[in-house]
Design a protein around this motif. Structure first.
Motif, mmCIF file in Angstrom:
data_model
loop_
_atom_site.group_PDB
_atom_site.id
_atom_site.type_symbol
_atom_site.label_atom_id
_atom_site.label_comp_id
_atom_site.label_asym_id
_atom_site.label_seq_id
_atom_site.Cartn_x
_atom_site.Cartn_y
_atom_site.Cartn_z
ATOM 1 N N TYR A 136 -9.229 7.676 10.024
ATOM 2 C CA TYR A 136 -9.568 6.271 9.801
ATOM 3 C C TYR A 136 -9.550 5.999 8.297
ATOM 4 O O TYR A 136 -10.008 6.829 7.497
ATOM 5 C CB TYR A 136 -10.958 5.926 10.356
ATOM 6 C CG TYR A 136 -11.061 6.045 11.863
ATOM 7 C CD1 TYR A 136 -10.835 4.945 12.676
ATOM 8 C CD2 TYR A 136 -11.404 7.253 12.451
ATOM 9 C CE1 TYR A 136 -10.945 5.057 14.055
ATOM 10 C CE2 TYR A 136 -11.511 7.377 13.821
ATOM 11 C CZ TYR A 136 -11.286 6.263 14.625
ATOM 12 O OH TYR A 136 -11.394 6.368 15.984
ATOM 13 N N ASN A 137 -9.034 4.847 7.919
ATOM 14 C CA ASN A 137 -9.097 4.358 6.542
ATOM 15 C C ASN A 137 -9.779 2.997 6.559
ATOM 16 O O ASN A 137 -9.233 2.037 7.136
ATOM 17 C CB ASN A 137 -7.703 4.236 5.928
ATOM 18 C CG ASN A 137 -7.093 5.594 5.618
ATOM 19 O OD1 ASN A 137 -7.689 6.377 4.896
ATOM 20 N ND2 ASN A 137 -5.935 5.865 6.173
ATOM 21 N N GLN A 195 -12.218 -4.350 4.983
ATOM 22 C CA GLN A 195 -10.857 -4.348 5.534
ATOM 23 C C GLN A 195 -10.645 -3.085 6.364
ATOM 24 O O GLN A 195 -11.038 -1.994 5.980
ATOM 25 C CB GLN A 195 -9.818 -4.377 4.405
ATOM 26 C CG GLN A 195 -8.362 -4.268 4.858
ATOM 27 C CD GLN A 195 -7.900 -5.519 5.583
ATOM 28 O OE1 GLN A 195 -8.137 -6.630 5.124
ATOM 29 N NE2 GLN A 195 -7.283 -5.340 6.741
ATOM 30 N N SER A 196 -10.042 -3.255 7.527
ATOM 31 C CA SER A 196 -9.671 -2.102 8.370
ATOM 32 C C SER A 196 -8.175 -2.131 8.602
ATOM 33 O O SER A 196 -7.481 -3.065 8.200
ATOM 34 C CB SER A 196 -10.418 -2.153 9.703
ATOM 35 O OG SER A 196 -10.017 -3.302 10.447
ATOM 36 N N ASP A 197 -7.686 -1.073 9.243
ATOM 37 C CA ASP A 197 -6.244 -0.988 9.454
ATOM 38 C C ASP A 197 -5.836 -1.524 10.820
ATOM 39 O O ASP A 197 -4.878 -1.065 11.432
ATOM 40 C CB ASP A 197 -5.771 0.463 9.320
ATOM 41 C CG ASP A 197 -6.598 1.410 10.177
ATOM 42 O OD1 ASP A 197 -7.409 0.913 10.982
ATOM 43 O OD2 ASP A 197 -6.409 2.642 10.046
ATOM 44 N N ARG A 240 0.831 -1.187 0.000
ATOM 45 C CA ARG A 240 0.000 0.000 0.000
ATOM 46 C C ARG A 240 0.876 1.250 0.000
ATOM 47 O O ARG A 240 2.106 1.197 0.079
ATOM 48 C CB ARG A 240 -0.906 0.015 1.218
ATOM 49 C CG ARG A 240 -1.930 -1.090 1.259
ATOM 50 C CD ARG A 240 -2.762 -0.981 2.511
ATOM 51 N NE ARG A 240 -3.722 -2.072 2.615
ATOM 52 C CZ ARG A 240 -4.476 -2.309 3.687
ATOM 53 N NH1 ARG A 240 -4.351 -1.509 4.732
ATOM 54 N NH2 ARG A 240 -5.340 -3.309 3.712
ATOM 55 N N SER A 241 0.196 2.382 -0.049
ATOM 56 C CA SER A 241 0.933 3.652 -0.043
ATOM 57 C C SER A 241 1.654 3.882 1.281
ATOM 58 O O SER A 241 2.673 4.576 1.336
ATOM 59 C CB SER A 241 -0.022 4.811 -0.322
ATOM 60 O OG SER A 241 -1.052 4.838 0.668
ATOM 61 N N ASP A 242 1.117 3.291 2.369
ATOM 62 C CA ASP A 242 1.772 3.470 3.661
ATOM 63 C C ASP A 242 2.803 2.396 3.933
ATOM 64 O O ASP A 242 3.358 2.309 5.033
ATOM 65 C CB ASP A 242 0.727 3.478 4.771
ATOM 66 C CG ASP A 242 -0.085 2.202 4.812
ATOM 67 O OD1 ASP A 242 -0.915 2.066 5.741
ATOM 68 O OD2 ASP A 242 0.101 1.323 3.928
ATOM 69 N N THR A 296 -12.391 2.613 -0.858
ATOM 70 C CA THR A 296 -11.765 3.071 0.401
ATOM 71 C C THR A 296 -12.454 4.347 0.866
ATOM 72 O O THR A 296 -12.700 5.260 0.067
ATOM 73 C CB THR A 296 -10.269 3.327 0.199
ATOM 74 O OG1 THR A 296 -9.643 2.116 -0.246
ATOM 75 C CG2 THR A 296 -9.618 3.794 1.494
ATOM 76 N N VAL A 297 -12.718 4.372 2.149
ATOM 77 C CA VAL A 297 -13.307 5.565 2.763
ATOM 78 C C VAL A 297 -12.273 6.132 3.748
ATOM 79 O O VAL A 297 -11.907 5.452 4.725
ATOM 80 C CB VAL A 297 -14.617 5.248 3.487
ATOM 81 C CG1 VAL A 297 -15.167 6.525 4.170
ATOM 82 C CG2 VAL A 297 -15.623 4.670 2.535
#
Length: 796
Positions: A314-315, A283-285, A185-187, A331-332
């Motif tokens: 939150y993502n 999916q959550s982080d 991912r980007s992170d 994605t929200v």
């Protein structure tokens, strides 16, 4: 509210501005250390004294302290050696979470003098966590019409470690249909995707289970697994697709529960059951999500309270699944907006308690302020009341020093309760107040003060030893030992005064005692000084004068100066037979060592040989005749006088006078022989008896009275004939006078010449007539009554 606060003139405000932080950071550089997480407590991080350029032991003498945000003590400082140790095992994930790098900030505060050092401790990650999948089983529905190369997203494993210790790769158990591909991912987080290698045949194999393994990059690596259960369904050739792949939403942290966050929407081109879309949180982080989604409408609502200070964003991933099992995702990104819901925090560390009253610009306390809010909600203003002698001084970052504005005075005010107020700049403004009690330590700056500048005490003579005669008192406005007063006697100015034998003082309470009995006749009054010294350092003292007056008691009886009563031969006074009534025969001179009314003397005639012939003046002791002498009066008289004072109790002395009646001062006076004197005395007693008998029987026997009268005349002639043989020595007598003063009774109006005629062997004493024999006048009598009697008597 801001306008109202700005109008308060009673407070001085110190704005915690960003420019102060920039100036601090530009003027000082933090000391940085690094240590791996999970290191055991007691681990030596560094030698702080060496890094600060201080000598060994200087940290202890300067009162070094470590201050952490939130007051959680993670490190321990040995001030004597300067070594910095871990106080407990540190968990990077618990302290920093996903933040990288994990840097713990703390400050080193030196109290004397005050100095600050910014220090950072970076915790490096170790591979102490294994990857974990959110579910032990991961269901997956794949239509049999899926073509090779089709990608199926899988839920990623979570690993609390970071960097290379986080999840780096995914693998799947060996099979002929799938392989797994790892993406980033980007992170930087890794997530898996399942790729179809060979088409599925529902009739041949309707379902299968694969083991998905997540591996991290630690040494040795750690892993976590989950079971991917694949169900092969009938063909559905269109998957659901979201209108937007990314939704960005902002929400206030104080939003109520069940508030609508956002509504997502997806569509499916299939018809019938394959065209029905169901929404779900895919999916959550790894953080518990405070959101729920309506699977029909796609509305995302708030299910738990938000806290900007805990999590600011939150993502979440939303899945849209059709009736045939095909799904799409979006994605929200939810950004939580800060509200001013946290009051400022104030942490105070006292340094100097109590504060010496003579100290100027002393640091009383050091305190730090913080606010978990952001923006203006986290900007703070500090203030203290304006009517106290204290100032607030910013030091660095979020630290302030509370210092004295000038020297304090404990006697004016011994304690200050200083209210420190911290307000943020949010809307509405939140305020925190904390009160610091500052005690002012006493300095010995006040000398003892006596209640009187001088004391006068009275003590009656003949007192009992150790008699309490009075108390002196002094006060000291200082405190403690500085106000503890010790009393002492100062050496007297008169070197002849033995003060140590007369007076003692109780050093604690100032009580004065007479050590021995005092005698008024020896010492009437004396003065001395008393010193009052406190126990301060240096000691201060003051003096007071004490005057002791001895009061007289009537402890001395009158003393007769004339005539002398202790002489071997009594003194005989001469009385001319031709003396007129009121003739001064003699004057009794007496003194009294007492004073006042105790020395006021009075005289009284107790007994006389011839009652009624003599009288004594009560106030001056003059013995005078009351009538003319006749032939019947005895030639020799004995008078007993009483001299008494006016004291209480009354004291007295007796005086015996011998008076010899002579025809003239030219007639020699010789004492009678012992036998002749005894015979005369016997005749005198018989005559007295006869007179008594005659007076008793005169009314009855006149003849007997005549005969008795003749007999008396014959006796007097015989006695006169016997006295005619004596003569008074002729010649000039010395002119020395008797002068008596001091409480005596001899008037200066009468001067007598006294001569002792020696060499005759008879010890004669002759008392002559006055030099100026004139009749006393009224003025002379007044002068005689008011005369001052001298204190000595001289006989020549």
């Amino acid at each position: 509210m801001e306008t109202a606060l700005a109008k308060i003139p009673q407070q001085r405000q110190v704005a915690f501005l960003t420019i102060l932080l920039l100036l601090w950071k530009s003027g000082s550089e933090a000391i940085r250390y690094s240590t791996p997480e999970e290191t055991e407590s007691g681990y030596l991080v560094a030698n702080l004294a060496k890094d600060l350029g201080l000598r060994v032991g200087e940290l202890a003498t300067r009162g070094a302290q470590i201050h952490y945000k939130g007051n959680k003590e993670l490190l321990q400082l040995d001030a004597e050696t300067g070594n910095l140790f871990l106080k407990e095992k540190l968990d990077r994930e618990a302290l920093c979470g996903a933040t990288e790098p994990c840097v713990l900030h703390f400050q080193i505060i030196l109290e004397n003098p005050v100095q600050f050092f910014q220090t950072e401790l970076q915790l490096t990650d170790v591979n102490d966590h294994s990857p974990e999948f959110p579910d032990r089983k991961m269901p997956l529905t794949i239509p049999e019409s899926a073509q090779p190369g089709t990608v199926f997203p899988l839920k990623a494993a979570q690993d609390s470690d970071i960097g290379s210790n986080a999840v780096q790769n995914y693998t799947v158990s060996p099979n002929i249909h799938f392989h797994v591909v790892t993406h980033s991912r980007s992170d930087g987080r890794k997530y898996p995707e399942l790729v179809l290698d060979r088409a599925l045949d529902r009739e041949e194999q309707p379902e299968l289970t694969l083991i998905l393994t997540a591996l991290d990059g630690g040494v040795p690596p750690r892993s976590g697994t989950t079971a991917v259960h694949i169900e092969v369904v009938d063909i559905n050739d269109n998957a659901s697709q979201f209108i937007q792949s990314l939704y960005e939403v902002q929400i206030l942290e104080n939003s109520p529960l069940d508030a609508l966050v956002v509504t997502v929407s997806a569509r499916d081109l299939d018809a019938g059951i394959y065209g029905n879309v169901a929404y779900s949180l895919f999916q959550s982080d790894g953080v518990s999500q405070p959101f729920v989604i309506d699977e029909v409408t796609g509305e995302i609502r708030l299910s738990k309270e938000l806290d900007f200070e805990g999590i600011s964003s939150y993502n979440i991933e939303i899945a849209a699944t059709d009736g045939g099992g095909l799904s799409g995702k979006c994605t929200v990104a939810i950004q939580v907006l800060d509200m001013n819901d946290n009051p400022p925090e104030l942490t105070i560390r006292k340094l100097t308690v109590p504060v010496p009253e003579n100290s100027a610009e002393t640091v009383v306390a050091v305190f730090s302020v913080s606010d978990s809010d952001s923006g203006d909600n986290g900007r703070m203003v500090c203030s203290i009341p304006n009517n106290i002698p204290f100032l607030l001084k910013p030091t660095f970052e979020n630290y302030y020093s509370l210092v004295t504005e000038g020297p304090l005075d404990r006697e004016s005010r011994a304690e200050y309760n200083i209210t420190i107020t911290v307000s943020d700049l949010g809307t509405p403004r939140l305020t925190t107040q904390q009160t610091v009690a500052v005690q002012v330590a006493d300095i010995n700056d006040n000398a003892p003060s006596f209640t009187q500048t001088s004391y006068t005490m009275f003590v009656r003579e003949n007192n009992s030893p150790a008699l309490h005669i009075g108390t002196i008192s002094a006060t000291d406005s200082d405190y403690g030992s500085n106000a503890h007063i010790i009393y002492s006697l100062l050496p007297p100015h008169d070197p002849q005064l033995d003060l140590a034998s007369l007076i003692s003082i109780n050093s604690d309470n100032g009580q004065l005692f007479a050590l021995r009995a005092l005698d008024y006749e020896v010492l009437q009054t004396f003065e001395f000084h008393v010193d009052a010294t406190d126990q301060g350092l240096p000691a201060l003292s003051s003096q007071a004068q004490v005057r002791v007056v001895v009061l007289d008691d009537n402890d001395n009886a009158p003393f007769v100066l004339y005539p002398l009563q202790n002489a071997s031969t009594p003194c005989t006074e001469l009385l001319p037979r031709a003396a007129d009534p009121g003739y001064l025969v003699t004057k009794v001179v007496a003194v009294d060592r007492d004073s006042g009314q105790n020395a006021w003397l009075s005289f009284q005639l107790l007994k006389a040989t011839e009652p009624g012939l003599f009288s004594v003046w009560a106030h001056n002791g003059e013995v005078r005749t009351t009538r003319l002498l006749n032939e019947r009066d005895a030639p020799k008289h004995k008078l007993l006088l009483l001299v008494k004072d006016n004291g209480d109790p009354l004291r007295s002395a007796s005086v015996t006078l011998h008076v010899l009646v002579v025809d003239g001062f030219s007639q020699p006076y010789l004492p009678l022989a012992e036998v002749a004197q005894d015979s005369t005395q016997d005749d005198y007693d018989v005559l007295t008896l006869y007179l008594v008998i005659a007076l008793a029987s005169v009314s009855s026997l006149f003849l007997f009275s005549v005969l008795l009268f003749v007999g008396v005349r014959l006796c007097r002639r015989a006695r006169a004939a016997s006295l005619g043989d004596y003569s008074v020595p002729e010649g000039h007598f010395p002119g020395h006078l008797v002068d008596v003063s001091r409480a005596g009774t001899l008037s200066q109006s009468y001067q007598y010449e006294v001569c002792l005629n020696g060499g005759t062997g008879t010890n004669e004493f002759n008392f002559l007539k006055p030099l100026f024999p004139i009749a006393p006048t009224q003025a002379a009598a007044e002068e005689r009554d008011n005369a001052v009697v001298r204190s000595n008597v001289e006989f020549y």
